[in-house]
Design an enzyme around this catalytic site. Structure first.
Site, PDB file in Angstrom:
ATOM      1  CG  ASP A   2      -7.311   3.212  -0.877  1.00 47.27           C
ATOM      2  OD1 ASP A   2      -7.866   2.112  -0.793  1.00 47.27           O
ATOM      3  OD2 ASP A   2      -7.301   4.010   0.089  1.00 47.27           O
TER       4      ASP A   2
ATOM      5  CE  LYS B 194      -4.438   0.888   0.097  1.00 37.83           C
ATOM      6  NZ  LYS B 194      -5.590   0.113  -0.378  1.00 37.83           N
TER       7      LYS B 194
HETATM    8  P1  NDP Z   1     -12.878   7.573  -2.921  1.00 38.26           P
HETATM    9  O1  NDP Z   1     -11.821   8.564  -2.698  1.00 38.26           O
HETATM   10  O2  NDP Z   1     -13.422   7.368  -4.280  1.00 38.26           O
HETATM   11  O3  NDP Z   1     -14.123   7.896  -1.953  1.00 38.26           O
HETATM   12  C1  NDP Z   1     -13.955   7.944  -0.580  1.00 38.26           C
HETATM   13  C2  NDP Z   1     -15.267   8.363   0.040  1.00 38.26           C
HETATM   14  O4  NDP Z   1     -15.171   8.238   1.460  1.00 38.26           O
HETATM   15  C3  NDP Z   1     -15.597   9.822  -0.219  1.00 38.26           C
HETATM   16  O5  NDP Z   1     -16.993   9.976  -0.244  1.00 38.26           O
HETATM   17  C4  NDP Z   1     -14.970  10.524   0.983  1.00 38.26           C
HETATM   18  O6  NDP Z   1     -15.546  11.777   1.295  1.00 38.26           O
HETATM   19  C5  NDP Z   1     -15.279   9.535   2.082  1.00 38.26           C
HETATM   20  N1  NDP Z   1     -14.270   9.675   3.137  1.00 38.26           N
HETATM   21  C6  NDP Z   1     -12.932   9.572   3.015  1.00 38.26           C
HETATM   22  N2  NDP Z   1     -12.324   9.802   4.184  1.00 38.26           N
HETATM   23  C7  NDP Z   1     -13.323  10.043   5.063  1.00 38.26           C
HETATM   24  C8  NDP Z   1     -13.344  10.357   6.445  1.00 38.26           C
HETATM   25  N3  NDP Z   1     -12.217  10.446   7.158  1.00 38.26           N
HETATM   26  N4  NDP Z   1     -14.556  10.533   7.035  1.00 38.26           N
HETATM   27  C9  NDP Z   1     -15.706  10.444   6.323  1.00 38.26           C
HETATM   28  N5  NDP Z   1     -15.737  10.160   5.000  1.00 38.26           N
HETATM   29  C10 NDP Z   1     -14.565   9.967   4.390  1.00 38.26           C
HETATM   30  O7  NDP Z   1     -12.319   6.199  -2.322  1.00 38.26           O
HETATM   31  P2  NDP Z   1     -12.812   4.715  -2.577  1.00 38.26           P
HETATM   32  O8  NDP Z   1     -14.270   4.676  -2.787  1.00 38.26           O
HETATM   33  O9  NDP Z   1     -11.911   4.119  -3.582  1.00 38.26           O
HETATM   34  O10 NDP Z   1     -12.439   4.028  -1.176  1.00 38.26           O
HETATM   35  C11 NDP Z   1     -13.357   3.956  -0.098  1.00 38.26           C
HETATM   36  C12 NDP Z   1     -12.933   2.852   0.854  1.00 38.26           C
HETATM   37  O11 NDP Z   1     -12.894   1.597   0.156  1.00 38.26           O
HETATM   38  C13 NDP Z   1     -11.530   3.015   1.455  1.00 38.26           C
HETATM   39  O12 NDP Z   1     -11.533   2.456   2.755  1.00 38.26           O
HETATM   40  C14 NDP Z   1     -10.662   2.141   0.560  1.00 38.26           C
HETATM   41  O13 NDP Z   1      -9.494   1.708   1.207  1.00 38.26           O
HETATM   42  C15 NDP Z   1     -11.618   0.990   0.303  1.00 38.26           C
HETATM   43  N6  NDP Z   1     -11.333   0.183  -0.876  1.00 38.26           N
HETATM   44  C16 NDP Z   1     -11.262   0.754  -2.128  1.00 38.26           C
HETATM   45  C17 NDP Z   1     -11.019  -0.041  -3.224  1.00 38.26           C
HETATM   46  C18 NDP Z   1     -11.029   0.503  -4.617  1.00 38.26           C
HETATM   47  O14 NDP Z   1     -10.970  -0.293  -5.546  1.00 38.26           O
HETATM   48  N7  NDP Z   1     -11.130   1.804  -4.821  1.00 38.26           N
HETATM   49  C19 NDP Z   1     -10.742  -1.478  -3.093  1.00 38.26           C
HETATM   50  C20 NDP Z   1     -10.927  -1.984  -1.759  1.00 38.26           C
HETATM   51  C21 NDP Z   1     -11.181  -1.168  -0.704  1.00 38.26           C
HETATM   52  P3  NDP Z   1     -14.714  13.113   0.959  1.00 38.26           P
HETATM   53  O15 NDP Z   1     -14.816  13.269  -0.511  1.00 38.26           O
HETATM   54  O16 NDP Z   1     -15.399  14.186   1.743  1.00 38.26           O
HETATM   55  O17 NDP Z   1     -13.310  12.880   1.448  1.00 38.26           O
END
Ligand code: NDP
Length: 443
Positions: A163, A123
């Site tokens: 991510d 990561k």
């Molecule tokens: P994105 O950046 O596309 O979206 C993240 C979302 O989560 C946004 O809506 C963001 O809001 C919100 N968010 C992030 N940090 C916080 C926080 N501290 N408190 C509240 N809301 C928060 O990321 P992904 O959708 O790719 O990833 C989301 C999760 O899924 C993560 O945990 C990631 O590790 C996991 N994941 C992702 C994969 C992938 O293929 N993308 C694969 C496996 C797991 P804001 O815009 O306001 O920050």
């Protein structure tokens, strides 16, 4: 062994709370298993797996639109390469630090193993915040980041992906810079645009895979998604495609969120409203509260959606977003299933509540493995210089999620019949990596 290991790991990582949390959660199910399998104990496999093979930390200087110099910190944690090249996403978020990346890399090792594809775990990322930055600023940052990172990655060494904060735009800039420096067109990153080697279904894969996994969990209980009320957190990549698949399955999605608050749409998010979210989040890069204004529903600033009654909760935002009081809210309001789209979104105390109350609970390393699984398929297609159809990739994704579910059932079914998905995923993921490490003499 339990006390010695816990003492030692707690001392060594006292200033890395997220990493410690992930390791202690995993060791709770692994240590009893290791006690019954002395070979793993003799080779100190767990002790070895909790120490990264390599950690790289570097300076990332870049110019903002005012021509001023900005400095961020870049990281790559190469955790374990026993079963394949290092593989795992890059996160760009101001909260990024070594503890968070080590926890994510550690989870990634087990997750990648569960997919049965040949991928080690890693990561990386930076404390850079893409929010509010222009495309040009993001591009200059990505170019500087890759100028250093390119020394440590490669299609047979380490293959990063996206991510939080790293989507198609960022992967494109990172790939472009790698190609310029190395003069090589290779599958060094996954999640690329379709025009330059990306796999069909990769953007959808984590969200779709999550819902396929939920389907499997429900099938065991002779139940279906159709007609279920679903709450989802986040509104990024994982959340968006989880919503899409829920709609397709006949479920009603009631909520979405971002770091400022959540929207509650009792009528359900339909395809038209989801298209609005795609445009809002991926093109205009706006805030979720605009949804409430657009469709006349409620917005709850600074709150999380776990107080809204639902049958199924899919946390898809970030780590530790479900605290113990949120877990009580969910179960007391009738929630029957929690499956994690995000990595480690439930605190250990919340997980305890789910398990004590007999909820169907799937940890991220099993339920969100679809993303990295299709990344693995992207690597295969890149090696062959060939592209599979959408249908083919989707079928493979579905079958991988079904196999992960079966592995969890195999290793996680308890005497009373309760499927402990957490235990099942930890043990199933561990065995393959542990055997490979012992065979290679790496421990
Ligand atoms: P994105 O950046 O596309 O979206 C993240 C979302 O989560 C946004 O809506 C963001 O809001 C919100 N968010 C992030 N940090 C916080 C926080 N501290 N408190 C509240 N809301 C928060 O990321 P992904 O959708 O790719 O990833 C989301 C999760 O899924 C993560 O945990 C990631 O590790 C996991 N994941 C992702 C994969 C992938 O293929 N993308 C694969 C496996 C797991 P804001 O815009 O306001 O920050």
């Amino acid at each position: 062994m339990v006390n010695d290991f816990v003492d030692c790991i707690s001392r060594r990582h006292a200033n890395e709370p997220e990493f410690l949390q992930a390791v202690l959660e995993v060791s709770e199910s692994l240590i009893p298993f290791i006690e019954k399998n002395p070979l793993y104990k003799k080779h100190k496999v767990l002790e070895c797996m909790t120490e990264p093979e390599r950690v790289i930390i570097f300076r990332v200087p870049w110019l903002n639109d005012l021509g001023e110099l900005e400095i961020n910190r870049g990281y790559r944690v190469q955790m374990n390469s026993a079963i394949g090249p290092f593989k795992g996403g890059l996160r760009f978020h101001p909260s990024v630090n070594l503890s968070i990346l080590k926890f994510l890399a550690f989870e990634q090792v087990l997750k990648n193993s569960l997919t049965t594809l040949p991928m080690g775990g890693a990561k990386g990322g930076s404390d850079f915040d893409p929010k509010g930055k222009s495309d040009r600023e993001v591009m200059r940052f990505c170019q500087s980041f890759m100028t250093e990172l390119c020394k440590y990655i490669g299609p047979n060494t380490d293959v990063p992906a996206g991510d939080i904060g790293v989507g198609g735009r960022e992967i494109g800039y990172l790939f472009g810079q790698y190609k310029r420096i190395k003069n090589e067109f290779t599958g060094v990153l996954t999640g690329k645009g379709y025009e330059f080697g990306g796999s069909l279904i990769r953007p959808e894969a984590t969200g779709y895979g999550l819902v396929y996994f939920v389907d499997e969990m429900l099938t065991v209980h002779k139940d279906v998604l159709k007609g279920k009320a679903v709450t989802i957190s986040g509104s990024g990549n994982v959340a968006q495609y989880a919503v899409e698949k829920c709609i397709e399955s006949g479920a009603t999605v009631l909520t979405l969120s971002d770091s400022d608050g959540f929207i509650y749409d009792p009528a359900g998010i339909d395809s038209r409203k989801l298209n609005y979210v795609f445009e809002l989040k991926n093109v205009r890069r706006g805030r979720i509260k605009e949804y409430a204004k657009q469709f006349g529903c409620e917005y709850f600033p600074k709150e999380k959606p776990w107080g809204i009654p639902c049958d199924i909760a899919l946390p898809c935002a970030t780590q530790n977003e479900i605290a113990v009081e949120d877990a009580y809210n969910l179960v007391n309001n009738g929630c029957m299933l929690v499956a994690e789209g995000a990595n480690m979104p439930s605190t250990p105390e919340a997980v305890e509540v789910f398990q004590e109350r007999g909820l169907l609970y799937a940890p991220g390393k099993a339920a969100n493995a679809g993303g990295v699984a299709v990344s693995g398929l992207e690597m295969s297609q890149n090696s062959m210089r060939y592209s599979w159809t959408k249908e083919k990739v989707n079928l493979k994704l579905k079958s991988i999620m079904q196999n992960i579910h079966q592995a969890c059932v195999k290793y996680g079914t308890e005497e009373n019949g309760y499927i402990n998905y957490q235990k099942g995923a930890n043990i199933a993921g561990f065995v393959k990596v542990a055997d490979a490490m012992i065979a290679q003499g790496t421990v």
